[in-house]
Design a protein around this motif. Sequence first.
Motif, PDB file in Angstrom:
ATOM      1  N   THR A 183       0.730  -1.093  -0.125  1.00  0.00           N
ATOM      2  CA  THR A 183       0.076  -0.052   0.085  1.00  0.00           C
ATOM      3  C   THR A 183       0.863   1.119   0.070  1.00  0.00           C
ATOM      4  O   THR A 183       1.965   1.268   0.724  1.00  0.00           O
ATOM      5  CB  THR A 183      -0.994  -0.052   1.323  1.00  0.00           C
ATOM      6  OG1 THR A 183      -1.575   1.311   1.308  1.00  0.00           O
ATOM      7  CG2 THR A 183      -0.150  -0.083   2.702  1.00  0.00           C
ATOM      8  N   ASP A 184       0.340   2.308  -0.540  1.00  0.00           N
ATOM      9  CA  ASP A 184       1.027   3.488  -0.632  1.00  0.00           C
ATOM     10  C   ASP A 184       0.692   4.439   0.634  1.00  0.00           C
ATOM     11  O   ASP A 184       1.237   5.632   1.072  1.00  0.00           O
ATOM     12  CB  ASP A 184       0.774   4.710  -1.708  1.00  0.00           C
ATOM     13  CG  ASP A 184       1.212   3.869  -3.256  1.00  0.00           C
ATOM     14  OD1 ASP A 184       2.177   3.363  -3.162  1.00  0.00           O
ATOM     15  OD2 ASP A 184       0.408   4.033  -4.106  1.00  0.00           O
ATOM     16  N   PHE A 185      -0.048   3.698   1.488  1.00  0.00           N
ATOM     17  CA  PHE A 185      -0.355   4.518   2.894  1.00  0.00           C
ATOM     18  C   PHE A 185      -0.172   3.622   4.109  1.00  0.00           C
ATOM     19  O   PHE A 185      -1.081   3.196   4.666  1.00  0.00           O
ATOM     20  CB  PHE A 185      -2.038   4.912   2.718  1.00  0.00           C
ATOM     21  CG  PHE A 185      -2.210   5.697   1.460  1.00  0.00           C
ATOM     22  CD1 PHE A 185      -2.146   6.995   1.484  1.00  0.00           C
ATOM     23  CD2 PHE A 185      -2.688   5.043   0.429  1.00  0.00           C
ATOM     24  CE1 PHE A 185      -2.469   7.907   0.326  1.00  0.00           C
ATOM     25  CE2 PHE A 185      -3.077   5.911  -0.852  1.00  0.00           C
ATOM     26  CZ  PHE A 185      -2.931   7.231  -0.790  1.00  0.00           C
ATOM     27  N   PRO A 186       1.056   3.065   4.230  1.00  0.00           N
ATOM     28  CA  PRO A 186       1.268   2.303   5.241  1.00  0.00           C
ATOM     29  C   PRO A 186       0.845   2.674   6.688  1.00  0.00           C
ATOM     30  O   PRO A 186       0.529   1.870   7.812  1.00  0.00           O
ATOM     31  CB  PRO A 186       2.792   2.080   5.112  1.00  0.00           C
ATOM     32  CG  PRO A 186       3.367   3.104   4.632  1.00  0.00           C
ATOM     33  CD  PRO A 186       2.199   3.568   3.599  1.00  0.00           C
ATOM     34  N   GLU A 187       1.008   3.891   6.819  1.00  0.00           N
ATOM     35  CA  GLU A 187       0.883   4.545   8.309  1.00  0.00           C
ATOM     36  C   GLU A 187      -0.594   4.154   9.078  1.00  0.00           C
ATOM     37  O   GLU A 187      -0.639   4.045   9.986  1.00  0.00           O
ATOM     38  CB  GLU A 187       0.930   6.217   8.428  1.00  0.00           C
ATOM     39  CG  GLU A 187       2.695   6.535   7.823  1.00  0.00           C
ATOM     40  CD  GLU A 187       2.924   6.552   6.416  1.00  0.00           C
ATOM     41  OE1 GLU A 187       1.901   6.173   5.643  1.00  0.00           O
ATOM     42  OE2 GLU A 187       3.965   6.572   6.265  1.00  0.00           O
TER      43      GLU A 187
END
Length: 204
Positions: A30-34
């Motif tokens: 994913t480009d949004f791991p946070e």
Amino acid sequence: MSVEPQRWVMVARILRPRGNKGEVAAELLTDFPERLTRLTEIFLGASGAAGAEPRLTALKSCWLSQNHKGQAVFHFEGCNSISEAEKFRGLDVLLPIEKRVALSAGQYFVDDLIGCLVFENSAEPPMVSSSPCSLSGAPSFLGVVKDVQFTGEGVAGTPILAVDTSAGELLVPLAEDICAGIDIRARRIDVLLPDGLRDLNQNT
């Protein structure tokens, strides 16, 4: 030609047990791991398991690995040993499609583009509908997007659609002047191929 609606989005794939307390290391997809570090539950499923529904799994904690870029560490509730963690090896970490991060207009997820049907449009002005030759300007089926290629980390550039056609793989830049219409819900991309693009593909 119907396409089944997408229900899940894969955000990680579990690689192996990590440590001796039941944690597992996972490859981030994913480009949004946070956002994964803020979740309290996720779904787990096995790739290729036809008919098997992903199972809801409580998440004790998740953090991004400092030692291995592109990886995260998951600790599931009730998993407290290496042998228990081993059972999760190879499973996909999934989220329902409706919980996916919303993108700005003109931005697309890679897994939304893969599997889209690609149609080639004529750059010539459409003929009047009453003309017996009007179908010559109708979009023609070109192929299916099988992959999305990027220029590389830290390098600016246009992503490339790898389209599986009857004549082999065709690389199509994901540019506004070429991909004239992208309808994710319909799983369809309409393209205007510039002169010489097919020849360029054959020479690469």
